[in-house]
Write a protein that holds these residues in place. Structure first.
Motif, PDB file in Angstrom:
ATOM      1  N   UNK A   1      45.700  44.714  55.957  1.00 25.99           N
ATOM      2  CA  UNK A   1      45.852  45.694  54.917  1.00 25.99           C
ATOM      3  C   UNK A   1      46.816  45.315  53.666  1.00 25.99           C
ATOM      4  N   UNK A   2      48.086  44.261  54.082  1.00 30.49           N
ATOM      5  CA  UNK A   2      48.499  43.841  53.080  1.00 30.49           C
ATOM      6  C   UNK A   2      48.070  42.823  52.028  1.00 30.49           C
ATOM      7  N   UNK A   3      47.146  42.033  52.946  1.00 32.60           N
ATOM      8  CA  UNK A   3      46.186  40.959  52.270  1.00 32.60           C
ATOM      9  C   UNK A   3      45.507  41.525  51.233  1.00 32.60           C
ATOM     10  N   UNK A   4      44.700  42.617  51.929  1.00 32.61           N
ATOM     11  CA  UNK A   4      43.995  43.572  51.044  1.00 32.61           C
ATOM     12  C   UNK A   4      44.640  44.137  49.649  1.00 32.61           C
ATOM     13  N   UNK A   5      45.659  44.797  49.924  1.00 28.61           N
ATOM     14  CA  UNK A   5      46.540  45.096  48.911  1.00 28.61           C
ATOM     15  C   UNK A   5      46.776  44.139  47.651  1.00 28.61           C
ATOM     16  N   UNK A   6      47.520  42.937  48.224  1.00 28.37           N
ATOM     17  CA  UNK A   6      47.627  42.081  47.466  1.00 28.37           C
ATOM     18  C   UNK A   6      46.516  41.426  46.332  1.00 28.37           C
ATOM     19  N   UNK A   7      45.431  41.280  47.092  1.00 29.89           N
ATOM     20  CA  UNK A   7      44.132  40.858  46.543  1.00 29.89           C
ATOM     21  C   UNK A   7      43.684  42.135  45.456  1.00 29.89           C
ATOM     22  N   UNK A   8      43.831  43.116  45.861  1.00 30.37           N
ATOM     23  CA  UNK A   8      43.413  44.213  45.085  1.00 30.37           C
ATOM     24  C   UNK A   8      44.262  44.193  43.613  1.00 30.37           C
ATOM     25  N   UNK A   9      45.444  44.090  43.782  1.00 28.59           N
ATOM     26  CA  UNK A   9      46.231  43.895  42.805  1.00 28.59           C
ATOM     27  C   UNK A   9      45.932  43.050  41.681  1.00 28.59           C
ATOM     28  N   UNK A  10      45.669  41.875  42.128  1.00 34.12           N
ATOM     29  CA  UNK A  10      45.396  40.810  41.370  1.00 34.12           C
ATOM     30  C   UNK A  10      43.907  41.114  40.629  1.00 34.12           C
ATOM     31  N   UNK A  11      43.163  41.382  41.412  1.00 33.38           N
ATOM     32  CA  UNK A  11      41.813  41.634  40.707  1.00 33.38           C
ATOM     33  C   UNK A  11      42.036  42.899  39.741  1.00 33.38           C
ATOM     34  N   UNK A  12      42.591  44.010  40.107  1.00 27.28           N
ATOM     35  CA  UNK A  12      42.757  44.968  38.841  1.00 27.28           C
ATOM     36  C   UNK A  12      43.392  44.474  37.697  1.00 27.28           C
ATOM     37  N   UNK A  13      44.363  43.685  37.857  1.00 32.44           N
ATOM     38  CA  UNK A  13      45.090  43.180  36.726  1.00 32.44           C
ATOM     39  C   UNK A  13      44.228  42.208  35.879  1.00 32.44           C
ATOM     40  N   UNK A  14      43.110  41.404  36.771  1.00 35.31           N
ATOM     41  CA  UNK A  14      42.360  40.404  35.908  1.00 35.31           C
ATOM     42  C   UNK A  14      40.876  40.903  36.176  1.00 35.31           C
ATOM     43  N   UNK A  15      40.533  41.934  35.933  1.00 40.55           N
ATOM     44  CA  UNK A  15      39.196  42.415  36.064  1.00 40.55           C
ATOM     45  C   UNK A  15      38.255  41.958  35.071  1.00 40.55           C
ATOM     46  N   UNK A  16      38.733  42.129  33.755  1.00 36.92           N
ATOM     47  CA  UNK A  16      38.135  41.642  32.757  1.00 36.92           C
ATOM     48  C   UNK A  16      37.663  40.197  32.698  1.00 36.92           C
ATOM     49  N   UNK A  17      38.806  39.387  33.274  1.00 37.81           N
ATOM     50  CA  UNK A  17      38.469  37.767  33.256  1.00 37.81           C
ATOM     51  C   UNK A  17      37.268  37.542  34.545  1.00 37.81           C
ATOM     52  N   UNK A  18      37.528  38.427  35.410  1.00 40.14           N
ATOM     53  CA  UNK A  18      36.269  38.475  36.671  1.00 40.14           C
ATOM     54  C   UNK A  18      34.971  38.589  35.968  1.00 40.14           C
ATOM     55  N   UNK A  19      34.884  39.653  35.108  1.00 37.81           N
ATOM     56  CA  UNK A  19      33.722  39.934  34.545  1.00 37.81           C
ATOM     57  C   UNK A  19      33.304  38.592  33.443  1.00 37.81           C
ATOM     58  N   UNK A  20      34.097  38.120  32.920  1.00 36.54           N
ATOM     59  CA  UNK A  20      33.817  36.892  32.003  1.00 36.54           C
ATOM     60  C   UNK A  20      33.476  35.781  32.831  1.00 36.54           C
ATOM     61  N   UNK A  21      34.096  35.316  34.095  1.00 38.94           N
ATOM     62  CA  UNK A  21      33.801  34.380  34.930  1.00 38.94           C
ATOM     63  C   UNK A  21      32.256  34.684  35.459  1.00 38.94           C
ATOM     64  N   UNK A  22      31.955  36.044  35.638  1.00 36.68           N
ATOM     65  CA  UNK A  22      30.685  36.391  36.368  1.00 36.68           C
ATOM     66  C   UNK A  22      29.346  36.192  35.184  1.00 36.68           C
ATOM     67  N   UNK A  23      29.818  36.381  34.074  1.00 41.67           N
ATOM     68  CA  UNK A  23      28.805  36.041  33.022  1.00 41.67           C
ATOM     69  C   UNK A  23      28.532  34.691  32.937  1.00 41.67           C
ATOM     70  N   UNK A  24      29.608  33.736  32.799  1.00 41.41           N
ATOM     71  CA  UNK A  24      29.375  32.482  32.844  1.00 41.41           C
ATOM     72  C   UNK A  24      28.740  31.851  34.085  1.00 41.41           C
ATOM     73  N   UNK A  25      28.932  32.300  35.123  1.00 40.11           N
ATOM     74  CA  UNK A  25      28.198  31.841  36.425  1.00 40.11           C
ATOM     75  C   UNK A  25      26.753  32.199  36.457  1.00 40.11           C
ATOM     76  N   UNK A  26      26.298  33.439  35.738  1.00 45.72           N
ATOM     77  CA  UNK A  26      24.949  33.870  35.550  1.00 45.72           C
ATOM     78  C   UNK A  26      24.242  32.758  34.623  1.00 45.72           C
ATOM     79  N   UNK A  27      25.086  32.375  33.714  1.00 45.97           N
ATOM     80  CA  UNK A  27      24.671  31.463  32.830  1.00 45.97           C
ATOM     81  C   UNK A  27      24.374  30.148  33.226  1.00 45.97           C
ATOM     82  N   UNK A  28      25.339  29.451  33.951  1.00 44.19           N
ATOM     83  CA  UNK A  28      25.373  27.946  34.229  1.00 44.19           C
ATOM     84  C   UNK A  28      25.088  27.943  35.583  1.00 44.19           C
ATOM     85  N   UNK A  29      25.295  29.130  36.486  1.00 42.82           N
ATOM     86  CA  UNK A  29      25.014  29.032  38.022  1.00 42.82           C
ATOM     87  C   UNK A  29      25.978  28.450  38.954  1.00 42.82           C
TER      88      UNK A  29
END
Length: 665
Positions: free
Chosen positions: A593-621
């Protein structure tokens, strides 16, 4: 003298195939058949019938008739009649009538009917033909019928015993040699022998083994100091680390006989065979002493005695082990016989086998480090046609945890991939593809996936990469891919800059967060939980349980370890109470649960960058560290190294440098 030198020194002719003598037998058989038919004078009577003989009787050409065994009539013709019938063109079979003896033979159905027919023919000719009746016994046929079963039985027994007595020398291939040891003897003069030059890495293990070889070469140097040669050495290590290869190198370097046998060769269904083979093996070794005996996979017979005795009524394995213990260090000493053995299950070996006096040395053959992997790559690249820019050190850094066998497989896979693409040489991209193939499995670009599934996979992998990029104790991320391989739909590749020897609880906690990052990214973006995080959850749960129950990293449980390195603990009972089991479960849940909370905090803060990385992954694989750095900035690992070195993050040897290395590939 000159001719002799020329004969010995000149090039030998290749070995010609052995001529076949079958054609000689065919010619001899044809000659015998032809001679019997056409060459020699025929003395066999001509087969005939009563109608023909009746005409001869009426003509007065028959001298006498003998009836044998009441069913065969033998006809004797007069001499002038023989010549007459030979020249008769209407009866060509009479051309081979014998001059003497029986000329014709035919079968009679009944003696009484034959008498009546003969009497009628005699009345017409006016001459009587003498008739004799005989009973003849075929002695050879009766003898053959009486003795044929015994001849067959004796012949079959002879061939069975002959086949059992064979066996190819010491190999013991027949039933009579079932108790013989199947050891292979290696000669020091073999043309393709393995030496220590062919064994890369394993420097400490080679020192230990080379000392045994040196003792056999120069025994006086050690005996002058009162030293005794070790009786045995046990090579211990994970599969594929080179234990058997090291033993082959000993066989190639030692100037003494080397006997090799597998532990499974002692195990047979016949009672007493294993112990008999052990005795025979050491008997052969004593005759060749000084010599080295190598037993591969000794855990097949060296398993600890007395375990699970109630589940097996066969103690043949224990008898074999007892005989091995006696031969290695019993009442009779085996001077000059050194025993080498290899196993990857040292924890299950019998304690009596491991004691000093039997195996005096236990040599650890572990996984190679980064420098040893570079040396192993150099050994396996000798016969490969490589590009000039191949860097063995770079490949060694990309293969942490690989054994020598894995590296050999990487080199072979790289060559196959290069040949598949019709290349003239093997490049670095071929090696990287081979590593991906071995670690991740077969690439499945044609896997049917919808656009939403590919997007979810990209979000999942981007979540892993973002959390691991943001935590300093996680391994640096080198590349992220959404190309399906094996059972996974995508992968996030991370390789440590320096292989860790000491792992702290902080590093393990951050690794837990990195494992949960993909699942949390899907939850944050889609509000649902997918089943694709099964392997991540499994690894995270095992790591957390190891932290609590093995490493003593839980304050509530305390510095207690329930790990059993000996393997002697009963598997049906737990080493802790039910209350402690509940506490362990609670601590594991808290850590996750502590690791889950730590990872969720990072993802919520950088979710827009995560989507940008996903777009780049779909483009380049597939994207590399420099692509991730453009989206997320410098990694936490590079910042940590820069702080330790007193430089700025971009000046340190951070993720960009590693990404550049991969991007060039």
């Amino acid at each position: 003298m000159t001719a002799k030198k020329k004969k010995d020194g000149g090039q030998r002719n290749p070995i010609m195939p052995r001529p076949s003598y079958m054609w000689i037998y065919v010619l001899v058989a044809a000659f015998i058949i032809g001679y019997s038919l056409y060459g020699a004078e025929n003395t066999e009577p001509v087969r005939s019938d009563w109608n023909t003989v009746e005409g001869m009787v009426r003509s007065g050409d028959v001298e006498r008739i003998e009836v044998v065994n009441r069913d065969v009539a033998e006809v004797f013709l007069k001499k002038d009649a023989v010549e007459k019938y030979r020249t008769d063109s209407t009866q060509p079979q009479f051309k081979r009538l014998p001059d003497e003896g029986v000329q014709l033979v035919f079968n009679i159905g009944s003696v009484d009917a034959f008498r009546e027919d003969l009497k009628a023919a005699e009345q017409q000719s006016g001459q009587s033909v003498p008739v004799r009746y005989e009973n003849k016994e075929n002695g050879w046929m009766n003898l053959l019928v009486n003795f044929l079963p015994w001849v067959l039985i004796i012949g079959v027994w002879f061939f069975i015993m002959r086949g059992m007595s064979r066996g190819g020398g010491a190999a013991g291939g027949g039933l009579m040699n079932v108790g013989k040891a199947k050891a292979q003897v290696y000669d020091k003069d073999a043309p393709k022998r393995v030496t220590f030059k062919d064994v890369a890495g394993l420097e400490e293990a080679k020192v230990e083994v080379m000392e045994i070889v040196d003792f056999l070469r120069k025994p006086e140097k050690y005996r002058d100091l009162g030293a005794k040669i070790p009786k045995g050495a046990l090579l211990v290590g994970p599969p594929g680390t080179g234990k058997t290869l090291l033993a082959k190198a000993v066989a190639g370097e030692a100037n003494v006989p080397f006997l090799s046998i597998s532990g499974s060769d002692f195990v047979e269904m016949f009672v007493g065979v294993g112990a008999s083979r052990v005795r025979d093996l050491f008997e052969q070794a004593k005759q060749k002493a000084p010599c080295i005996v190598f037993i591969d996979e000794i855990d097949a017979i060296g398993r600890a005695r007395g375990k699970n005795a109630g589940f097996s009524g066969n103690d043949e394995r224990e008898n074999t082990l007892n005989q091995l213990l006696t031969e290695m260090d019993g009442f009779q000493t085996n001077s000059g016989v050194i025993v080498l053995a290899a196993t990857n299950r040292v924890d299950i070996l019998d304690k009596a086998l491991m004691r000093a006096g039997r195996f005096d040395r236990q040599i650890d053959v572990g996984l190679p480090d980064v420098h040893e992997r570079a040396e192993i790559f150099a050994v396996h690249m000798r016969n490969l046609k490589l590009d000039k820019e191949i860097d063995r050190d770079f490949l060694a850094r990309q293969t942490p945890g690989f054994s020598g066998a894995d590296i050999a497989n990487v080199c072979n896979e790289a060559a196959l991939i290069a040949a598949r693409h019709d290349k003239k040489s093997i490049g670095r991209d071929d090696f990287m593809s081979a590593i991906d193939r071995i670690v991740g499995g077969l690439e499945k670009r044609n896997m049917p996936m919808t656009a939403s599934e590919r997007r979810a996979t990209a979000i999942h992998e981007a979540g892993h990469a973002t959390v691991m990029w943001s935590l300093a104790e996680c391994d640096p991320v080198l590349k992220v891919t959404v190309v399906p391989r094996g059972k996974s739909l995508g992968a996030t590749w991370s390789v440590p800059d320096e292989e860790r020897v000491h792992v702290t609880n902080e590093a393990l906690e951050e690794q837990l967060a990195g494992l949960l990052g993909g699942r949390i990214a899907e939850e944050v973006n889609y509000g649902t939980l997918g089943a694709g995080a099964l392997s991540d959850l499994e690894r995270a749960t095992k790591t957390a349980y190891a932290m609590v129950a093995y490493y003593g990293m839980s304050k509530k449980i305390g510095p207690i370890s329930y790990y059993d390195s000996t393997g002697t603990r009963d598997t049906f009972t737990k080493p802790f109470s039910e209350e402690t089991a509940r506490d362990i479960d609670c601590e594991v849940r808290r850590m996750l649960e502590d690791a889950y909370a730590c990872a969720r905090k990072i993802i919520e803060q950088k979710n827009d960058r995560i989507n940008a990385m996903a777009d780049l992954l779909l483009e380049k694989e597939t994207i590399y560290a420099e692509d991730i750095e453009r989206i997320l900035g410098p990694s936490a690992q590079s910042a940590k190294r820069a702080a330790a070195a007193g430089t700025k993050p971009e000046e340190g040897a951070g993720g960009k440098a590693a990404a550049d290395e991969l991007t060039e590939a």
